[in-house]
Design a protein around this motif. Structure first.
Motif, mmCIF file in Angstrom:
data_model
loop_
_atom_site.group_PDB
_atom_site.id
_atom_site.type_symbol
_atom_site.label_atom_id
_atom_site.label_comp_id
_atom_site.label_asym_id
_atom_site.label_seq_id
_atom_site.Cartn_x
_atom_site.Cartn_y
_atom_site.Cartn_z
ATOM 1 N N VAL A 170 5.551 -14.090 -6.253
ATOM 2 C CA VAL A 170 6.261 -14.169 -4.974
ATOM 3 C C VAL A 170 5.260 -14.088 -3.929
ATOM 4 O O VAL A 170 4.201 -13.214 -4.152
ATOM 5 C CB VAL A 170 7.424 -13.064 -5.023
ATOM 6 N N GLU A 171 5.265 -15.028 -2.981
ATOM 7 C CA GLU A 171 4.202 -14.761 -1.989
ATOM 8 C C GLU A 171 4.522 -13.737 -0.910
ATOM 9 O O GLU A 171 5.962 -13.578 -0.565
ATOM 10 C CB GLU A 171 4.100 -16.265 -1.221
ATOM 11 N N VAL A 172 3.816 -13.415 -0.301
ATOM 12 C CA VAL A 172 3.898 -12.335 0.599
ATOM 13 C C VAL A 172 3.053 -12.520 2.034
ATOM 14 O O VAL A 172 2.222 -13.490 2.117
ATOM 15 C CB VAL A 172 3.625 -10.675 0.418
ATOM 16 N N THR A 173 3.380 -12.171 3.257
ATOM 17 C CA THR A 173 2.902 -12.471 4.478
ATOM 18 C C THR A 173 2.209 -11.361 4.828
ATOM 19 O O THR A 173 2.518 -10.187 4.662
ATOM 20 C CB THR A 173 3.740 -12.928 5.562
ATOM 21 N N PHE A 174 1.126 -11.601 5.572
ATOM 22 C CA PHE A 174 0.350 -10.421 6.159
ATOM 23 C C PHE A 174 0.171 -10.623 7.584
ATOM 24 O O PHE A 174 -0.026 -11.659 8.081
ATOM 25 C CB PHE A 174 -1.086 -10.337 5.487
ATOM 26 N N GLU A 175 0.284 -9.276 8.142
ATOM 27 C CA GLU A 175 0.450 -9.295 9.817
ATOM 28 C C GLU A 175 -0.569 -8.243 10.275
ATOM 29 O O GLU A 175 -0.501 -6.916 9.633
ATOM 30 C CB GLU A 175 1.698 -9.106 10.124
ATOM 31 N N LEU A 176 -1.587 -8.369 11.064
ATOM 32 C CA LEU A 176 -2.584 -7.288 11.536
ATOM 33 C C LEU A 176 -1.877 -6.853 12.806
ATOM 34 O O LEU A 176 -1.704 -7.685 14.001
ATOM 35 C CB LEU A 176 -3.745 -8.098 11.757
ATOM 36 N N ARG A 177 -1.687 -5.690 13.054
ATOM 37 C CA ARG A 177 -1.002 -4.765 14.294
ATOM 38 C C ARG A 177 -1.948 -3.877 14.601
ATOM 39 O O ARG A 177 -2.168 -2.726 13.804
ATOM 40 C CB ARG A 177 0.315 -4.335 14.022
ATOM 41 N N GLU A 178 -2.904 -4.058 15.592
ATOM 42 C CA GLU A 178 -3.853 -3.209 16.016
ATOM 43 C C GLU A 178 -4.553 -2.722 14.855
ATOM 44 O O GLU A 178 -5.483 -3.484 14.199
ATOM 45 C CB GLU A 178 -3.302 -2.000 16.504
ATOM 46 N N LYS A 179 -4.627 -1.553 14.183
ATOM 47 C CA LYS A 179 -5.331 -1.134 13.050
ATOM 48 C C LYS A 179 -4.621 -0.680 11.838
ATOM 49 O O LYS A 179 -4.785 -0.217 10.850
ATOM 50 C CB LYS A 179 -6.025 0.315 13.493
ATOM 51 N N GLU A 180 -3.531 -1.806 11.703
ATOM 52 C CA GLU A 180 -2.439 -1.628 10.481
ATOM 53 C C GLU A 180 -2.274 -3.003 9.882
ATOM 54 O O GLU A 180 -2.360 -4.094 10.751
ATOM 55 C CB GLU A 180 -1.167 -1.130 10.823
ATOM 56 N N ILE A 181 -2.329 -2.924 8.613
ATOM 57 C CA ILE A 181 -1.931 -4.198 7.989
ATOM 58 C C ILE A 181 -0.651 -4.518 7.444
ATOM 59 O O ILE A 181 -0.197 -3.332 6.806
ATOM 60 C CB ILE A 181 -2.795 -4.467 6.816
ATOM 61 N N ILE A 182 0.551 -5.330 7.940
ATOM 62 C CA ILE A 182 1.862 -5.273 7.429
ATOM 63 C C ILE A 182 1.965 -6.317 6.186
ATOM 64 O O ILE A 182 1.489 -7.364 6.700
ATOM 65 C CB ILE A 182 2.735 -5.555 8.704
ATOM 66 N N ILE A 183 2.729 -5.953 5.301
ATOM 67 C CA ILE A 183 2.772 -6.770 4.110
ATOM 68 C C ILE A 183 4.385 -7.048 4.297
ATOM 69 O O ILE A 183 5.093 -6.153 4.102
ATOM 70 C CB ILE A 183 2.365 -6.261 2.923
ATOM 71 N N LYS A 184 4.743 -8.587 4.419
ATOM 72 C CA LYS A 184 6.217 -8.725 4.399
ATOM 73 C C LYS A 184 6.656 -9.634 3.249
ATOM 74 O O LYS A 184 5.661 -10.520 2.903
ATOM 75 C CB LYS A 184 6.586 -9.182 5.531
ATOM 76 N N LYS A 185 7.647 -9.443 2.762
ATOM 77 C CA LYS A 185 8.399 -10.444 1.815
ATOM 78 C C LYS A 185 8.937 -11.515 2.861
ATOM 79 O O LYS A 185 9.651 -11.143 3.458
ATOM 80 C CB LYS A 185 9.380 -9.989 0.894
ATOM 81 N N PRO A 186 8.482 -12.720 2.697
ATOM 82 C CA PRO A 186 9.189 -13.674 3.434
ATOM 83 C C PRO A 186 10.271 -14.088 3.250
ATOM 84 O O PRO A 186 10.916 -13.885 2.150
ATOM 85 C CB PRO A 186 8.171 -15.156 3.145
#
Length: 83
Positions: free
Chosen positions: A28-44
């Motif tokens: 299962v692929e996940v997406t990564f998002e960089l928010r300031e000093k955090e990495i957000i991992i999401k299930k698309p």
């Protein structure tokens, strides 16, 4: 809060309870998002054909795509011929 170490290749293991909560299985692929000093991992979100998504992400057993409409039509025809 759960803590994990970053491996030599930059890999981090997502804790089991979190993978289970989001139904993240192998492939299962996940997406990564960089928010300031955090990495957000999401299930698309699934868009388009769910069967195609399932075949490409979670099922190593299927060798080719399955035409669900054709399967249903064949099953209906077979059942009707028994009547």
């Amino acid at each position: 809060m759960t803590t994990r170490s970053v491996g030599p290749k930059g890999q981090v293991v997502i804790p089991k309870h979190m993978r289970e909560a989001l139904a993240l299985k192998t492939g299962v692929e996940v997406t990564f998002e960089l928010r300031e000093k955090e990495i957000i991992i999401k299930k698309p979100k699934i868009t388009g054909d769910y069967a195609e998504y399932f075949i490409t992400t979670t099922s190593a057993k299927l060798k080719k795509p399955v035409n669900i409409k054709e399967l249903i039509e064949n099953e209906t025809n077979e059942r009707n011929s028994l009547c």
